[in-house]
Design a protein around this motif. Structure first.
Motif, PDB file in Angstrom:
ATOM      1  N   THR B  42     -58.617  72.911  38.800  1.00 36.41           N
ATOM      2  CA  THR B  42     -59.385  72.073  39.468  1.00 36.41           C
ATOM      3  C   THR B  42     -59.271  70.581  38.439  1.00 36.41           C
ATOM      4  O   THR B  42     -58.981  70.450  37.605  1.00 36.41           O
ATOM      5  CB  THR B  42     -60.734  72.259  39.723  1.00 36.41           C
ATOM      6  N   PRO B  43     -59.315  69.349  39.552  1.00 30.94           N
ATOM      7  CA  PRO B  43     -58.900  68.006  38.890  1.00 30.94           C
ATOM      8  C   PRO B  43     -60.406  67.882  37.976  1.00 30.94           C
ATOM      9  O   PRO B  43     -61.399  68.515  38.471  1.00 30.94           O
ATOM     10  CB  PRO B  43     -58.923  67.155  40.345  1.00 30.94           C
ATOM     11  N   ASP B  44     -60.165  67.092  37.132  1.00 24.96           N
ATOM     12  CA  ASP B  44     -61.602  66.461  36.261  1.00 24.96           C
ATOM     13  C   ASP B  44     -62.234  65.661  37.243  1.00 24.96           C
ATOM     14  O   ASP B  44     -61.821  65.001  38.198  1.00 24.96           O
ATOM     15  CB  ASP B  44     -61.154  65.563  35.246  1.00 24.96           C
ATOM     16  N   ASP B  45     -63.551  65.432  36.992  1.00 23.19           N
ATOM     17  CA  ASP B  45     -64.459  64.777  37.641  1.00 23.19           C
ATOM     18  C   ASP B  45     -64.168  63.354  37.401  1.00 23.19           C
ATOM     19  O   ASP B  45     -63.854  62.953  36.255  1.00 23.19           O
ATOM     20  CB  ASP B  45     -65.882  65.158  37.394  1.00 23.19           C
ATOM     21  N   TYR B  46     -64.363  62.353  38.323  1.00 27.88           N
ATOM     22  CA  TYR B  46     -63.979  61.073  37.880  1.00 27.88           C
ATOM     23  C   TYR B  46     -65.078  60.344  36.939  1.00 27.88           C
ATOM     24  O   TYR B  46     -64.847  59.625  36.188  1.00 27.88           O
ATOM     25  CB  TYR B  46     -63.786  60.252  39.087  1.00 27.88           C
ATOM     26  N   ARG B  47     -66.354  60.746  36.972  1.00 27.66           N
ATOM     27  CA  ARG B  47     -67.177  60.380  36.269  1.00 27.66           C
ATOM     28  C   ARG B  47     -67.617  61.292  34.951  1.00 27.66           C
ATOM     29  O   ARG B  47     -67.576  60.623  33.625  1.00 27.66           O
ATOM     30  CB  ARG B  47     -68.600  60.189  36.837  1.00 27.66           C
ATOM     31  N   GLN B  48     -67.414  62.465  35.135  1.00 23.68           N
ATOM     32  CA  GLN B  48     -67.687  63.462  33.870  1.00 23.68           C
ATOM     33  C   GLN B  48     -66.899  63.878  33.424  1.00 23.68           C
ATOM     34  O   GLN B  48     -66.948  64.669  32.161  1.00 23.68           O
ATOM     35  CB  GLN B  48     -69.026  64.512  34.752  1.00 23.68           C
ATOM     36  N   GLY B  49     -65.606  63.620  33.821  1.00 24.76           N
ATOM     37  CA  GLY B  49     -64.227  64.264  32.984  1.00 24.76           C
ATOM     38  C   GLY B  49     -64.221  65.866  33.073  1.00 24.76           C
ATOM     39  O   GLY B  49     -64.823  66.280  33.922  1.00 24.76           O
ATOM     40  N   SER B  50     -63.488  66.534  31.984  1.00 26.71           N
ATOM     41  CA  SER B  50     -63.581  67.942  32.125  1.00 26.71           C
ATOM     42  C   SER B  50     -64.509  68.526  31.639  1.00 26.71           C
ATOM     43  O   SER B  50     -64.869  69.703  31.943  1.00 26.71           O
ATOM     44  CB  SER B  50     -62.366  68.332  31.078  1.00 26.71           C
ATOM     45  N   THR B  51     -65.829  67.708  31.275  1.00 31.37           N
ATOM     46  CA  THR B  51     -67.136  68.396  30.993  1.00 31.37           C
ATOM     47  C   THR B  51     -67.788  68.970  32.177  1.00 31.37           C
ATOM     48  O   THR B  51     -68.294  70.210  31.884  1.00 31.37           O
ATOM     49  CB  THR B  51     -67.998  67.684  30.394  1.00 31.37           C
ATOM     50  N   VAL B  52     -67.487  68.701  33.347  1.00 29.31           N
ATOM     51  CA  VAL B  52     -67.846  69.318  34.420  1.00 29.31           C
ATOM     52  C   VAL B  52     -67.746  70.657  34.906  1.00 29.31           C
ATOM     53  O   VAL B  52     -68.336  71.305  35.442  1.00 29.31           O
ATOM     54  CB  VAL B  52     -67.464  68.228  35.675  1.00 29.31           C
ATOM     55  N   LYS B  53     -66.573  70.989  34.003  1.00 30.90           N
ATOM     56  CA  LYS B  53     -66.061  72.500  34.226  1.00 30.90           C
ATOM     57  C   LYS B  53     -66.797  73.533  33.663  1.00 30.90           C
ATOM     58  O   LYS B  53     -66.983  74.603  34.104  1.00 30.90           O
ATOM     59  CB  LYS B  53     -64.663  72.605  33.748  1.00 30.90           C
ATOM     60  N   ILE B  54     -67.823  73.156  32.918  1.00 31.15           N
ATOM     61  CA  ILE B  54     -68.976  74.098  32.559  1.00 31.15           C
ATOM     62  C   ILE B  54     -69.750  74.569  33.507  1.00 31.15           C
ATOM     63  O   ILE B  54     -70.453  75.548  33.360  1.00 31.15           O
ATOM     64  CB  ILE B  54     -69.666  73.540  31.115  1.00 31.15           C
ATOM     65  N   ILE B  55     -69.946  73.764  34.667  1.00 25.12           N
ATOM     66  CA  ILE B  55     -70.610  74.225  35.713  1.00 25.12           C
ATOM     67  C   ILE B  55     -70.149  75.756  36.278  1.00 25.12           C
ATOM     68  O   ILE B  55     -71.185  76.331  36.601  1.00 25.12           O
ATOM     69  CB  ILE B  55     -70.137  73.266  37.057  1.00 25.12           C
ATOM     70  N   TYR B  56     -69.259  76.270  35.785  1.00 26.88           N
ATOM     71  CA  TYR B  56     -68.711  77.597  36.296  1.00 26.88           C
ATOM     72  C   TYR B  56     -69.277  78.555  35.408  1.00 26.88           C
ATOM     73  O   TYR B  56     -69.151  79.774  36.199  1.00 26.88           O
ATOM     74  CB  TYR B  56     -67.198  77.584  36.443  1.00 26.88           C
ATOM     75  N   LEU B  57     -70.124  78.144  34.701  1.00 28.87           N
ATOM     76  CA  LEU B  57     -70.750  79.163  33.770  1.00 28.87           C
ATOM     77  C   LEU B  57     -72.304  78.677  33.926  1.00 28.87           C
ATOM     78  O   LEU B  57     -73.063  79.701  34.171  1.00 28.87           O
ATOM     79  CB  LEU B  57     -70.492  79.303  32.267  1.00 28.87           C
ATOM     80  N   HIS B  58     -72.480  77.370  34.021  1.00 30.62           N
ATOM     81  CA  HIS B  58     -73.951  76.938  34.044  1.00 30.62           C
ATOM     82  C   HIS B  58     -74.660  77.309  35.206  1.00 30.62           C
ATOM     83  O   HIS B  58     -75.733  77.977  35.213  1.00 30.62           O
ATOM     84  CB  HIS B  58     -74.004  75.759  33.847  1.00 30.62           C
ATOM     85  N   VAL B  59     -74.256  77.028  36.420  1.00 24.99           N
ATOM     86  CA  VAL B  59     -74.702  77.170  37.695  1.00 24.99           C
ATOM     87  C   VAL B  59     -75.021  78.819  38.008  1.00 24.99           C
ATOM     88  O   VAL B  59     -76.085  79.127  38.280  1.00 24.99           O
ATOM     89  CB  VAL B  59     -74.007  76.596  38.647  1.00 24.99           C
ATOM     90  N   PRO B  60     -73.920  79.367  37.834  1.00 28.06           N
ATOM     91  CA  PRO B  60     -73.954  81.002  38.426  1.00 28.06           C
ATOM     92  C   PRO B  60     -75.062  81.880  37.311  1.00 28.06           C
ATOM     93  O   PRO B  60     -75.711  82.342  37.845  1.00 28.06           O
ATOM     94  CB  PRO B  60     -72.730  81.545  38.077  1.00 28.06           C
ATOM     95  N   SER B  61     -74.989  81.421  35.975  1.00 26.03           N
ATOM     96  CA  SER B  61     -75.846  81.765  35.196  1.00 26.03           C
ATOM     97  C   SER B  61     -77.481  81.694  35.222  1.00 26.03           C
ATOM     98  O   SER B  61     -78.428  82.475  35.135  1.00 26.03           O
ATOM     99  CB  SER B  61     -75.718  81.853  33.517  1.00 26.03           C
ATOM    100  N   ALA B  62     -77.424  80.519  35.690  1.00 21.90           N
ATOM    101  CA  ALA B  62     -78.830  79.815  35.971  1.00 21.90           C
ATOM    102  C   ALA B  62     -79.451  80.513  37.350  1.00 21.90           C
ATOM    103  O   ALA B  62     -80.542  80.982  37.267  1.00 21.90           O
ATOM    104  CB  ALA B  62     -78.919  78.116  36.243  1.00 21.90           C
ATOM    105  N   MET B  63     -78.391  80.696  38.109  1.00 24.53           N
ATOM    106  CA  MET B  63     -78.942  81.337  39.475  1.00 24.53           C
ATOM    107  C   MET B  63     -79.404  82.910  39.173  1.00 24.53           C
ATOM    108  O   MET B  63     -80.528  83.154  39.630  1.00 24.53           O
ATOM    109  CB  MET B  63     -77.778  81.406  40.674  1.00 24.53           C
ATOM    110  N   MET B  64     -78.619  83.347  38.214  1.00 22.71           N
ATOM    111  CA  MET B  64     -78.915  85.018  37.926  1.00 22.71           C
ATOM    112  C   MET B  64     -80.112  85.044  37.300  1.00 22.71           C
ATOM    113  O   MET B  64     -80.618  86.014  37.339  1.00 22.71           O
ATOM    114  CB  MET B  64     -77.612  85.390  37.254  1.00 22.71           C
ATOM    115  N   ALA B  65     -80.439  84.048  36.353  1.00 32.00           N
ATOM    116  CA  ALA B  65     -81.617  84.030  35.433  1.00 32.00           C
ATOM    117  C   ALA B  65     -82.802  84.385  36.593  1.00 32.00           C
ATOM    118  O   ALA B  65     -83.815  84.843  36.248  1.00 32.00           O
ATOM    119  CB  ALA B  65     -81.698  82.648  34.694  1.00 32.00           C
ATOM    120  N   ILE B  66     -82.754  83.349  37.549  1.00 28.29           N
ATOM    121  CA  ILE B  66     -84.182  83.436  38.488  1.00 28.29           C
ATOM    122  C   ILE B  66     -83.735  84.565  39.347  1.00 28.29           C
ATOM    123  O   ILE B  66     -84.818  85.507  39.464  1.00 28.29           O
ATOM    124  CB  ILE B  66     -83.936  82.343  39.493  1.00 28.29           C
ATOM    125  N   ASN B  67     -82.700  84.954  39.992  1.00 24.09           N
ATOM    126  CA  ASN B  67     -82.541  86.120  40.628  1.00 24.09           C
ATOM    127  C   ASN B  67     -82.836  87.488  39.999  1.00 24.09           C
ATOM    128  O   ASN B  67     -83.494  88.384  40.596  1.00 24.09           O
ATOM    129  CB  ASN B  67     -81.127  86.179  41.233  1.00 24.09           C
TER     130      ASN B  67
END
Lengths: 218, 246, 207
Positions: B42-67
């Motif tokens: 995936t391309p880097d985010d124009y503002r956040q750069g490559s740091t945005v890629k941590i979203i692939y761990l962050h969002v699913p784990s946060a969802m599962m924490a609540i689920n």
């Protein structure tokens, strides 16, 4: 229920330490804060409402494990469970006794300790009001935690672990009322929310606590 | 026969034993696909750069924490109402998984927050809520391990889960009231306009599916262990009873 | 009058007594016998409603039953009279004098329970039964730490209670000095794997 409440109060007076212990702890916490934060009065006065709320909350926590543990040890709880008053009533009476022995004195002492922390003069009234409304919730939530852990030998630490997260909403709204009061802002919204939490806890938690007691007695 | 028959421990062991390898394999497939796709294609985010890629761990784990907590709540309710032992054990099995998911969400959030917000931690409502959720997991797990009698433990933890859920929701609103934060809004919603763009969205979906399957696999495996432990406990009790009879 | 029908009692989730059936008429008492660990305490606690029975019924309900277990439920900071008055209040009865004199506690009425001997505490615990005003007494080893004279006195109090139409179920190894029916609960021991609580039962596949 009234008799149980009166008996618990009598026991607290006779056994000593009931009233004094929580208050003494509260005093020490408040005295220690300036040692940790430095004597700068303006800084102290800005953190005073939060420190007073936190101190009251921790002092409340101290005596929670005694709510049911003593009665469980000497068999009184078994006998109360077979008595004609419902266990929910026992929980309410016990929580009320805990509040009168700890929550109420803490509330009354808080303004005095506020002086030590240079609480702004606007803050005293709302500190008193927020504690008066919030501490009953602390006692009832604590009674629920005590009911969960009553049969356990090392229940004290576990009790704190269970109860402290449950104290979060009360602490947030209570300290918010005190803080806004001290800063001269409007306090109505957090005050209503705090009252709502207390009312909800007092109305519903005795049932959960009584259920936990029944499970622990069997 | 109703759906409840699958909650019988013997039947549960039967079907879960067959399902577990499939779920585990699927979750590995999804996780590898999603993360590799997300990290490298995936391309880097124009503002956040490559740091945005941590979203692939962050969002699913946060969802599962609540689920995971929601699943524990449902399992606790089933235990309290219908007294299926497997349900209580599944709740017990899910708790540590949920706790680890919460930790992952907090850790990845901190790692993401450092370059974005310039700080590892802020007392933002979302972050704070997760911290409180973590405390609830601690209390729940501690209560389970403190009580010897399994049925008593199941009953008391279920009550704690119920009451805790109410207070967790209360805390969420209290924290929102207390501080409006830095955290961006939800990354995913049904309203498409609010969403991150498709390039990120698809691998993220695959990752979320992977996390869900991973969670299911872990819970199944742990529930099987709990059932075996429970059976062991029961066998010991039986032995003691028959010894007492001699 | 107490009728127990097909009662199954569990300890720690495992049934230890099953099919317990007996009946005690008004004015009669029943002595439970059985070795340690046979389930006497479990049965008595089930009768008192402190733990749920897995099956079966107890008539009349728990509101007629006064339970006295191993612990007396005394508060050491309160005096003898205060302890008893509290229980009288909880059970909605008045007058503790009869109960005090029945167990010869008159002279001790203002002494704090902390300063009582073990036997005196026990007598106070038993005096509580009189202020409950309930007809069915369920007693677990009531004579522990009582001397011979006190056991005789307790026997007399019990006889008075029975003569007044009361009923008692007692787990004891001591001869209380009057004739009572005996029940050996070893006969009701739940057999591992032989009862209804076997694999066939839905959730009991653990056992």
């Amino acid at each position: 229920m009234i008799r149980l409440l009166l008996r618990d109060l009598k026991l607290a007076v006779r056994a000593g330490g009931g009233f004094g212990l929580g208050l003494g702890f509260f005093l020490i916490v408040v005295v220690l804060v300036p040692f940790a934060m430095g004597p700068d009065t303006s800084r102290l006065s800005s953190i005073a409402p939060g420190v007073l709320w936190l101190g009251a909350l921790l002092a409340c926590l101290l005596s929670l494990d005694r709510i049911f543990a003593l009665d469980h040890e000497d068999g009184t709880l078994d006998l109360l469970a077979t008595a004609p008053i419902p266990l929910e009533g026992v929980v309410v009476a016990k929580a009320a006794a805990h509040w009168i022995v700890t929550g109420l004195p803490l509330t009354l002492a808080a303004p005095g300790l506020g002086v030590l922390l240079n609480l702004p003069s606007d803050g005293y009234l709302w500190l008193l009001v927020s504690l008066a409304i919030g501490t009953p919730a602390l006692s009832v939530i604590g009674a629920f935690g005590a009911a969960l852990t009553v049969g356990l030998k090392r229940g004290g630490l576990l009790l704190s672990l269970l109860v402290l997260p449950l104290y979060v909403p009360t602490l947030i709204f209570g300290a918010e009322v005190a803080r806004r009061g001290a800063e001269g802002l409007a306090v109505v919204t957090p005050l209503l929310l705090l009252g709502g939490i207390t009312a909800g806890a007092v109305a519903l938690l005795p049932f959960a606590a009584a259920a936990a007691l029944r499970i622990n007695l069997r | 026969m109703s759906i409840w028959k699958y909650a019988n421990p013997a039947l549960f062991m039967g079907w879960s034993g067959r399902v577990l390898p499939v779920v585990a394999a699927l979750s590995a497939l999804c996780l590898i696909t999603g993360i590799v796709w997300g990290f490298f294609f995936t391309p880097d985010d124009y503002r956040q750069g490559s740091t945005v890629k941590i979203i692939y761990l962050h969002v699913p784990s946060a969802m599962m924490a609540i689920n995971a907590w929601v699943m524990m709540l449902i399992a606790s309710l089933i235990w309290l109402i219908r007294r299926h032992h497997v349900s209580a054990l599944a709740a017990r099995a899910a708790a540590p998984v949920g706790m680890v998911m919460t930790l992952i969400a907090l850790a990845t959030g901190a790692i993401w927050g450092q370059p974005m917000w310039g700080t590892w931690w802020v007392w933002d409502p979302r972050l704070t809520s997760f911290l409180i959720l973590l405390l609830f997991y601690f209390g729940y797990i501690a209560l389970w391990s403190a009580i010897d009698d399994p049925d008593t433990a199941a009953d008391l933890t279920s009550i704690l889960c119920l009451v805790g859920s109410v207070f967790a929701v209360l805390s969420r609103y209290a924290v929102n009231f207390w501080n409006q934060g830095l955290h961006q809004g939800a990354s995913l919603s049904l309203d498409k306009k609010e969403n991150v763009s498709d390039v990120f969205w698809l691998p993220l979906l695959v990752c979320i599916a992977g996390f869900v399957l991973f969670f299911v696999a872990l819970v199944l495996a742990r529930t099987r262990t709990e059932i075996r432990l429970r059976r062991l406990h029961a066998l010991r009790l039986r032995l003691r009873m028959s010894e007492g009879a001699e | 009058m107490l009728t127990v029908t097909d009662l199954t009692c569990a300890r720690g989730g495992v049934p230890i007594l099953s099919g317990v059936t007996f009946s005690v008429a008004s004015g009669r008492s029943l002595i439970l016998r059985g070795p340690n660990g046979a389930g006497k305490t479990t049965l008595l606690r089930t009768l008192a409603g402190l733990q749920p029975a897995l099956t079966g019924s107890v008539e009349p309900g728990v509101d007629a039953i006064a339970y006295a277990g191993h612990a007396d439920g005394l508060k050491s900071a309160l005096s003898v009279a205060e302890n008893l008055t509290f229980w009288a209040g909880v059970f909605g009865t008045r007058g503790i004098d009869a109960a005090l004199s029945a167990f010869q506690l008159d002279a001790l009425r203002d002494r704090a329970a902390a300063h009582l001997s073990a036997g005196q505490k026990r007598r106070l615990g038993l005096a509580r039964l009189l202020v409950t005003g309930r007809p069915v007494w369920v007693l677990d080893e009531p004579t522990v730490s009582l001397d011979v004279a006190s056991v005789a006195r307790f026997g007399a109090v019990l006889a008075t209670h029975l003569a007044g139409g009361g009923t008692a179920v007692i787990a004891t190894h001591v001869d209380l000095g009057f004739d009572a029916e005996m029940l050996d609960i070893a006969a009701f021991r739940a057999r591992a794997g032989s009862s209804d609580f076997d694999r066939s039962d839905f959730d009991e596949a653990f056992l």
